[in-house]
Design a protein around this motif. Structure first.
Motif, short mmCIF file in Angstrom:
data_model
loop_
_atom_site.label_atom_id
_atom_site.label_comp_id
_atom_site.label_asym_id
_atom_site.label_seq_id
_atom_site.Cartn_x
_atom_site.Cartn_y
_atom_site.Cartn_z
N ARG A 192 0.81 -1.22 0.00
CA ARG A 192 0.00 0.00 0.00
C ARG A 192 0.84 1.26 0.00
NH1 ARG A 192 -3.86 -3.14 3.66
NH2 ARG A 192 -2.13 -3.04 5.09
N LEU A 193 2.06 1.14 0.52
CA LEU A 193 2.94 2.31 0.59
C LEU A 193 3.98 2.34 -0.53
CD1 LEU A 193 3.97 2.96 4.31
CD2 LEU A 193 2.92 4.55 2.73
N ASP A 194 4.12 1.25 -1.23
CA ASP A 194 5.21 1.12 -2.19
C ASP A 194 5.28 2.27 -3.19
OD1 ASP A 194 6.58 -1.01 -1.27
OD2 ASP A 194 5.78 -2.47 -2.68
N ASP A 195 4.14 2.58 -3.80
CA ASP A 195 4.14 3.62 -4.82
C ASP A 195 4.56 4.97 -4.25
OD1 ASP A 195 3.36 1.77 -6.67
OD2 ASP A 195 1.24 2.35 -6.68
N ALA A 196 4.04 5.28 -3.07
CA ALA A 196 4.37 6.58 -2.45
C ALA A 196 5.84 6.64 -2.05
CB ALA A 196 3.47 6.82 -1.24
N LEU A 197 6.34 5.56 -1.46
CA LEU A 197 7.75 5.54 -1.05
C LEU A 197 8.67 5.57 -2.26
CD1 LEU A 197 7.67 2.93 1.87
CD2 LEU A 197 7.61 5.42 2.02
N HIS A 198 8.26 4.87 -3.31
CA HIS A 198 9.07 4.88 -4.54
C HIS A 198 9.12 6.28 -5.14
CE1 HIS A 198 10.92 3.39 -8.20
NE2 HIS A 198 10.01 4.05 -8.90
N ALA A 199 7.98 6.97 -5.12
CA ALA A 199 7.95 8.34 -5.64
C ALA A 199 8.87 9.25 -4.83
CB ALA A 199 6.52 8.88 -5.62
N PHE A 200 8.91 9.03 -3.52
CA PHE A 200 9.76 9.86 -2.65
C PHE A 200 11.23 9.63 -2.96
CE2 PHE A 200 11.90 10.95 1.34
CZ PHE A 200 11.28 12.15 1.67
N THR A 201 11.65 8.37 -3.01
CA THR A 201 13.06 8.08 -3.27
C THR A 201 13.45 8.46 -4.70
OG1 THR A 201 12.50 5.77 -3.81
CG2 THR A 201 13.16 6.24 -1.55
N SER A 202 12.52 8.30 -5.63
CA SER A 202 12.81 8.66 -7.02
C SER A 202 13.00 10.16 -7.17
CB SER A 202 11.68 8.19 -7.94
OG SER A 202 11.60 6.78 -7.97
N ALA A 203 12.22 10.94 -6.43
CA ALA A 203 12.35 12.40 -6.51
C ALA A 203 13.75 12.85 -6.11
CB ALA A 203 11.30 13.07 -5.62
N PHE A 204 14.34 12.17 -5.15
CA PHE A 204 15.71 12.48 -4.74
C PHE A 204 16.74 12.03 -5.77
CE2 PHE A 204 14.19 12.85 -0.29
CZ PHE A 204 14.93 13.93 0.12
N ALA A 205 16.46 10.89 -6.43
CA ALA A 205 17.53 10.19 -7.15
C ALA A 205 17.53 10.34 -8.66
CB ALA A 205 17.48 8.70 -6.80
N GLU A 206 16.40 10.63 -9.27
CA GLU A 206 16.31 10.52 -10.72
C GLU A 206 16.17 11.88 -11.39
OE1 GLU A 206 13.21 7.78 -11.62
OE2 GLU A 206 14.16 6.12 -10.55
#
Length: 349
Positions: A121-135
């Protein structure tokens, strides 16, 4: 068959059935306890993750306020105690969310037999957070578009070709800057700037299969081309995020959680007189907000959009945690209204 033999067979059958049912019960109970353990671990980390995400959300909401309330991120030297506190506490709130994400993943993923589906349930939101920092792929694409416009290249390459061109230009520029031992294309000598621009122009023409740009045009547009190339970026790679998360984690001395995040007092002390290795990681994270003018030119500073994406991802984390159990959610109605407003505004823009 004698009555005694029948009784013996029945007794043996009943005993076997009891053993089988007992084993099935124990296995089912073990699976249920494991499931409950995973859920309990999930719950004891999502609560502080929600609270820290709310703290970060409200700070970033202030930063992006159109009235200019986030002025305290501008400038490398903060003149007042207020500016210094606000900038440092913004850094702290970013680090804390990374810390709780790291703790959640470490403890859940290290549990024997723990299923990653628990975090779905949190995967998409957490992925968006880490992606914003990294990509930063969009920055490379924007750079290609700017150069094509500057040099009046009328070709219409596919998205894949533009992406490839952006990657190659970025790699070539990094190599060029490394050899010149400078951090930014603006720091190159005039001759080196011209050589870089010509190299990039030739590479771009080759990748998108168009006629090469005349040397005279490249020389005439050198300053504007360097502006397109010298976009300020501060990507925090995923391994770096994990390291920063580990930096602010400590073993919990009591309670159910294995990890806790350090308080602001410890964080401030770490930044001012901590070990140099620890301060290095804080400096890396600080590059995201260091001397950041939210109202500045987004084509010249990719960090403005980057922080905006972190802001939206933080809102999505809060939304996901609230919707997971709305009846018992500790997220205030005011926060949810602000989150919904921010996400709606993002969708509309």
């Amino acid at each position: 068959m004698s009555v005694q033999l029948q009784a013996g067979l029945i007794s043996a059958g009943v005993s076997t059935l009891i053993l089988v049912l007992g084993e099935l019960f124990l296995r089912q109970r073990a699976r249920q306890e494991k499931k409950q353990g995973i859920q309990a671990t999930y719950q004891k980390y999502t609560e502080p993750l929600a609270l820290s995400s709310m703290d970060l959300f409200w700070r970033l909401r202030e930063v992006f306020d159109t009235s200019g309330a986030g002025f305290y991120l501008q400038g490398q030297v903060h003149r007042t105690k207020f500016e210094h506190y606000k900038a440092l506490s913004t850094l702290y709130r970013l680090a804390v969310v990374l810390g709780w994400i790291r703790a959640l993943r470490r403890e859940l993923f290290f549990l024997p037999g723990a299923s990653k589906k628990t975090l779905k349930r949190l995967d998409d939101a957490l992925h968006a957070f880490t992606s914003a920092f990294a990509e930063g792929g969009h920055v490379e694409v924007r750079r290609v578009a700017s150069l094509m416009s500057l040099w009046s290249i009328s070709a219409s390459p596919s998205t894949e070709v533009v992406t490839q061109a952006g990657i190659r230009i970025d790699r070539e520029q990094r190599r060029f800057l490394h050899e010149a031992q400078v951090a930014d294309a603006n720091q190159l000598s005039d001759d080196d700037q011209l050589r870089l621009c010509q190299t990039v122009a030739d590479m771009l023409a080759d990748v998108i299969e168009c006629p090469r740009i005349a040397e005279g045009i490249v020389e005439e547009t050198r300053h504007r081309a360097i502006s397109c190339l010298a976009v300020r970026e501060a990507w925090i790679y995923r391994d770096w995020q994990a390291a920063i998360g580990d930096l602010v984690l400590r073993d919990a001395q009591m309670g159910q959680r294995q990890f806790e995040v350090i308080g602001y007092k410890q964080f401030e002390a770490m930044g001012s007189n901590g070990e140099e290795e620890d301060r290095l990681w804080l400096r890396r994270l600080n590059t995201v907000i260091d001397d950041l003018d939210i109202g500045g030119d987004r084509t010249r500073d990719a960090r403005i959009d980057q922080l905006g994406e972190i802001y939206m991802a933080t809102a999505r984390i809060i939304e996901a945690l609230h919707n997971d159990d709305a009846a018992r959610s500790r997220i205030s109605p005011a926060t949810m209204r602000a989150v919904e407003e921010a996400l709606a505004s993002s969708m509309a823009s």
